[in-house]
Write an enzyme that holds these catalytic residues in place. Structure first.
Site, PDB file in Angstrom:
ATOM      1  N   ARG A  56       1.026  -1.100   0.023  1.00  0.00           N
ATOM      2  CA  ARG A  56       0.129   0.064  -0.151  1.00  0.00           C
ATOM      3  C   ARG A  56       1.055   1.087  -0.085  1.00  0.00           C
ATOM      4  O   ARG A  56       2.060   1.334   0.386  1.00  0.00           O
ATOM      5  CB  ARG A  56      -0.823   0.008   1.321  1.00  0.00           C
ATOM      6  CG  ARG A  56      -1.849  -1.148   1.306  1.00  0.00           C
ATOM      7  CD  ARG A  56      -2.597  -0.976   2.597  1.00  0.00           C
ATOM      8  NE  ARG A  56      -3.472  -2.402   2.886  1.00  0.00           N
ATOM      9  CZ  ARG A  56      -3.088  -3.647   3.352  1.00  0.00           C
ATOM     10  NH1 ARG A  56      -2.039  -3.679   3.820  1.00  0.00           N
ATOM     11  NH2 ARG A  56      -3.918  -4.342   3.507  1.00  0.00           N
TER      12      ARG A  56
ATOM     13  N   LYS B 294      -2.190  -1.415   8.117  1.00  0.00           N
ATOM     14  CA  LYS B 294      -3.720  -0.904   8.154  1.00  0.00           C
ATOM     15  C   LYS B 294      -4.494  -1.783   9.321  1.00  0.00           C
ATOM     16  O   LYS B 294      -5.551  -1.004  10.038  1.00  0.00           O
ATOM     17  CB  LYS B 294      -4.206  -1.563   6.962  1.00  0.00           C
ATOM     18  CG  LYS B 294      -5.725  -1.177   6.613  1.00  0.00           C
ATOM     19  CD  LYS B 294      -6.064  -1.307   5.125  1.00  0.00           C
ATOM     20  CE  LYS B 294      -7.619  -0.860   4.971  1.00  0.00           C
ATOM     21  NZ  LYS B 294      -8.236  -1.231   3.649  1.00  0.00           N
TER      22      LYS B 294
ATOM     23  N   HIS C 115      -2.908   3.114  -6.240  1.00  0.00           N
ATOM     24  CA  HIS C 115      -2.976   1.891  -5.505  1.00  0.00           C
ATOM     25  C   HIS C 115      -3.593   0.773  -6.536  1.00  0.00           C
ATOM     26  O   HIS C 115      -3.225  -0.525  -6.307  1.00  0.00           O
ATOM     27  CB  HIS C 115      -4.417   2.111  -4.583  1.00  0.00           C
ATOM     28  CG  HIS C 115      -4.729   1.188  -3.790  1.00  0.00           C
ATOM     29  ND1 HIS C 115      -3.913   0.854  -2.511  1.00  0.00           N
ATOM     30  CD2 HIS C 115      -5.705   0.114  -3.585  1.00  0.00           C
ATOM     31  CE1 HIS C 115      -4.422  -0.084  -1.785  1.00  0.00           C
ATOM     32  NE2 HIS C 115      -5.588  -0.527  -2.840  1.00  0.00           N
TER      33      HIS C 115
ATOM     34  N   ARG D 164      -0.780  -1.978  -6.593  1.00  0.00           N
ATOM     35  CA  ARG D 164      -1.116  -3.288  -5.869  1.00  0.00           C
ATOM     36  C   ARG D 164      -2.132  -4.167  -6.426  1.00  0.00           C
ATOM     37  O   ARG D 164      -1.751  -5.371  -6.383  1.00  0.00           O
ATOM     38  CB  ARG D 164      -1.596  -2.425  -4.534  1.00  0.00           C
ATOM     39  CG  ARG D 164      -1.887  -3.525  -3.488  1.00  0.00           C
ATOM     40  CD  ARG D 164      -2.453  -2.988  -2.304  1.00  0.00           C
ATOM     41  NE  ARG D 164      -3.012  -3.889  -1.169  1.00  0.00           N
ATOM     42  CZ  ARG D 164      -2.127  -4.489  -0.287  1.00  0.00           C
ATOM     43  NH1 ARG D 164      -0.954  -4.692  -0.425  1.00  0.00           N
ATOM     44  NH2 ARG D 164      -2.870  -5.393   0.417  1.00  0.00           N
TER      45      ARG D 164
ATOM     46  N   HIS E 163      -3.837  -8.831   3.508  1.00  0.00           N
ATOM     47  CA  HIS E 163      -4.940  -8.934   3.796  1.00  0.00           C
ATOM     48  C   HIS E 163      -5.522  -9.380   4.893  1.00  0.00           C
ATOM     49  O   HIS E 163      -4.975 -10.247   5.702  1.00  0.00           O
ATOM     50  CB  HIS E 163      -5.621  -9.630   2.785  1.00  0.00           C
ATOM     51  CG  HIS E 163      -5.756  -8.878   1.189  1.00  0.00           C
ATOM     52  ND1 HIS E 163      -5.699  -9.737   0.227  1.00  0.00           N
ATOM     53  CD2 HIS E 163      -5.635  -7.688   0.971  1.00  0.00           C
ATOM     54  CE1 HIS E 163      -5.870  -8.726  -0.691  1.00  0.00           C
ATOM     55  NE2 HIS E 163      -5.784  -7.535  -0.619  1.00  0.00           N
TER      56      HIS E 163
ATOM     57  N   TYR F 209     -10.374 -11.243  -6.353  1.00  0.00           N
ATOM     58  CA  TYR F 209      -9.663 -11.036  -7.706  1.00  0.00           C
ATOM     59  C   TYR F 209     -10.028 -12.052  -8.493  1.00  0.00           C
ATOM     60  O   TYR F 209     -10.221 -11.973  -9.669  1.00  0.00           O
ATOM     61  CB  TYR F 209      -8.453 -10.874  -7.523  1.00  0.00           C
ATOM     62  CG  TYR F 209      -7.562  -9.864  -6.738  1.00  0.00           C
ATOM     63  CD1 TYR F 209      -7.543  -8.490  -7.283  1.00  0.00           C
ATOM     64  CD2 TYR F 209      -7.624  -9.626  -5.452  1.00  0.00           C
ATOM     65  CE1 TYR F 209      -7.247  -7.343  -6.564  1.00  0.00           C
ATOM     66  CE2 TYR F 209      -7.189  -8.584  -4.622  1.00  0.00           C
ATOM     67  CZ  TYR F 209      -7.075  -7.263  -5.348  1.00  0.00           C
ATOM     68  OH  TYR F 209      -6.628  -6.325  -4.787  1.00  0.00           O
TER      69      TYR F 209
END
Length: 627
Positions: A458, A483, A558, A561, A592, A601
């Site tokens: 990130r 995060k 972003h 990523r 994640h 994805y």
């Protein structure tokens, strides 16, 4: 102050032992914690018994540790023939000697508990991994540490720990709880604890892949069972079960109010501090929770009155800032979660209920809010659930499914822009052209964009890297407290190493390298700001002329990523890799919170959907390589 006088026999044992020099300091420590005079005398007599046994066994002061305490309790005490008067009550001896070991550790007469043997040292490092890397709560870390400690002690005893010598059959027997009559829940807890330890050893470089695969998996349908709740009438009966003569009754009532009115976990209640309550504005801050987030909740009037009544009339004088503190020695310490749980279970007993699950009160809060028509998103926020799915389970308690608006606005993830190789090369070339060749501004943005594209970090993670976080020789970056308040290691390719070395050479002409300084910096040593990076990136995007192909109105940094993740999945799909194991590894690599975020994805990116579809078609038709 009244002196502590022992009977002649125990006093002689103590005075002639290796512990004689610490007698006065031991008594002073107990007095500081405000233990009663008779309790101090009992504990000192227990230490005298321990001192006599140490002399008989010729055990020196430097050898004292928890293992010696276990020998005394397990080997000597059952067959103790020491002459009277002598203390033989097991819990008194254990508590008294533990106080002694903490004193000796403070005085540096013995090594700290987590450094006393190979097992203690390894468990201390494992706990640091769970805290700093896995981001686990204190109670979870304690539970897993105890389970792993029992397994390692059973496997290696006092020998050095070598995970390559762990027998898979013995490990499976331990996890399945053979001889202990464990249920599926206990097996899951034991399996997750051993798995967490093996992943820690894997991060340390040990080969544990086969051991990880051998861990038994108990069936677990998450959120499948119905939540148990109490009715409003039962809650009223519970709150009415407190009378004036109940020991520590005001504290127990205030704790129960925090759980029934706010839906707090017991571990969150006992961590409340005086400064967390804003009496003027009627709010309470939950700062030390399971999720590591800080939340501010409205403080109901009844809850505030119960806390205030406890603080004014029952809470002892103390230097502790915790709201709920101990009422018996040692004072000046907050109560543990077990105190809150036992207070609630005692209220269940007074109501005549055979229950031992305080968490049912938290379920009841969610049920009450749901019946009142509170949107599901608000319920999730009040209960501080990380996933809305966890809150949605409470809809199962009604015979009719609630109206759809109760779930709030549905979440739809927009399709990102997936860069081509030419577009990434164009961005790097545009970054080089920002200033004259060799200037730091051009090389820092070129390296930053390339590093994000090559690692999938990130933007906030990249610009927050410090020089000590990037190990060029080991080809690994350490991302700290990101995060979701977790840290992780991010290995990178050899080609990235070459680019970083070139960047550092140019950086060294403008900025002196210091360990705690930002890795990506501009001349003068100032940290890069996210707003500045986004602004520069939009200039580079415009210069290259990239047209957005996703659902967003413009391409973003972003999306680099997203591109990294998609390209890796495309390669794995094309190579026929075991995609489930691969996605689990990729989810950890990119940080994640849930592996489902990585699985998205496979359905959210058309190219990946096409590859997955073709592979499934081959499997359905029985083609070679798919059977």
């Amino acid at each position: 102050m009244k002196p502590i006088i022992l009977q002649p026999g125990p006093q002689a044992w103590l005075s002639s032992s290796i512990l004689s020099a610490y007698q006065d300091r031991y008594v002073a420590r107990l007095r500081q914690d405000r233990y009663a005079h008779n309790v101090i005398r009992v504990y000192l007599s227990s230490v005298a018994h321990f001192a006599r046994w140490l002399d008989e066994q010729h055990i020196g002061l430097s050898s004292l540790c928890t293992a010696v305490l276990d020998r005394f309790l397990n080997d000597h005490l059952p067959i103790c023939s020491c002459r009277q008067p002598v203390r033989r009550t097991r819990h008194e001896l254990r508590t008294a000697i533990r106080h002694l070991l903490r004193l000796l550790e403070t005085e540096r007469a013995i090594r700290p508990i987590d450094e006393q043997d190979a097992l203690s040292r390894d468990l201390a490092r494992f706990d640091a991994y769970m805290r700093d890397v896995a981001g686990l709560a204190e109670t979870t870390r304690r539970q897993r540490g105890l389970i792993v400690g029992r397994f390692l002690a059973q496997t290696f005893g006092s020998d050095d720990i070598d995970v390559t010598k762990i027998d898979t059959v013995a490990m499976r027997r331990f996890v399945l709880g053979e001889g202990r009559d464990w249920g599926a829940g206990a097996v899951r807890v034991a399996g997750s604890s051993i798995g967490c330890y093996l992943r820690y050893r894997q991060m340390c470089g040990d080969e544990v892949a086969k051991l990880l695969q051998a861990i038994p998996r108990a069936a677990n349908w998450r959120l499948a069972s119905l939540p148990d709740t109490l009715s409003p009438a039962q809650i009223d009966a519970l709150l009415g079960s407190f009378d004036a003569g109940l020991p520590s009754g005001r504290r127990a009532y205030a704790i129960l109010r925090c759980v029934t009115d706010l839906g707090l976990r017991c571990a969150e209640v006992v961590k409340l501090r005086i400064e967390d309550i804003d009496w003027q504005n009627g709010t309470i801050t939950i700062a030390r929770s399971k999720t590591h987030f800080t939340d501010c909740l409205p403080l109901p009037r009844a809850t505030g009155e119960a806390i205030a009544d406890y603080v004014r009339h029952e809470r002892p004088e103390t230097v502790s800032r915790a709201v709920f503190v101990r009422h018996v020695a040692p004072y000046d310490r907050p109560v543990q979660a077990g105190v809150a749980q036992r207070a609630i279970i005692a209220a269940f007993r007074r109501c005549g209920w055979d229950r031992s699950d305080p968490h049912v009160l938290r379920h009841s809060v969610a049920s009450r809010l749901l019946r009142e028509g509170t949107p599901m998103k608000h319920i999730a926020d009040i209960l501080r659930h990380r996933s809305l799915d966890t809150s949605k389970i409470y809809t199962k308690i009604d015979t009719e499914f609630p109206a759809s608006p109760i779930f709030g606005k549905s979440r739809r993830r927009l399709t990102p822009h997936i860069y081509t190789d030419d577009e990434i090369l164009g961005l790097l070339a545009a970054a080089r052209a920002l200033q004259a060749k060799g200037e730091l501004r051009s090389v820092v943005f070129e390296t930053l964009i390339g590093f994000i594209a090559a690692t999938g970090l990130r933007i906030s993670e990249a610009i927050n890297l410090r020089c000590c976080d990037v190990d060029i020789e080991a080809r690994c970056a350490t991302v700290r407290m990101t995060k979701f308040q977790k840290s992780r290691h991010v290995p990178f390719h050899r080609s990235v190493t070459e680019a970083l070395e070139s960047y550092l050479q140019i950086r060294g002409r403008f900025v002196r390298q210091e360990a705690e300084q930002a890795f990506f910096t501009v001349a003068g040593g100032q940290n890069l700001k996210k707003r500045t990076v986004h602004g520069v990136f939009q200039r580079l995007r415009a210069a290259v002329g990239i047209i957005p192909r996703g659902s967003h109105s413009h391409v973003r940094i972003h999306d680099l990523r997203h591109t990294f993740i998609c390209r890796r999945l495309e390669r794995w799909q094309a190579e026929g890799c075991d995609i489930d194991n691969a996605i689990a590894a990729l989810s950890t690599y990119v940080g994640h919170a849930e592996v489902s975020d990585t699985y998205w994805y496979m359905t959210g990116i058309p190219d990946l959907m096409a590859i997955a579809g073709s592979r499934f078609e081959g499997f359905a038709l029985g083609e070679d390589g798919y059977v």
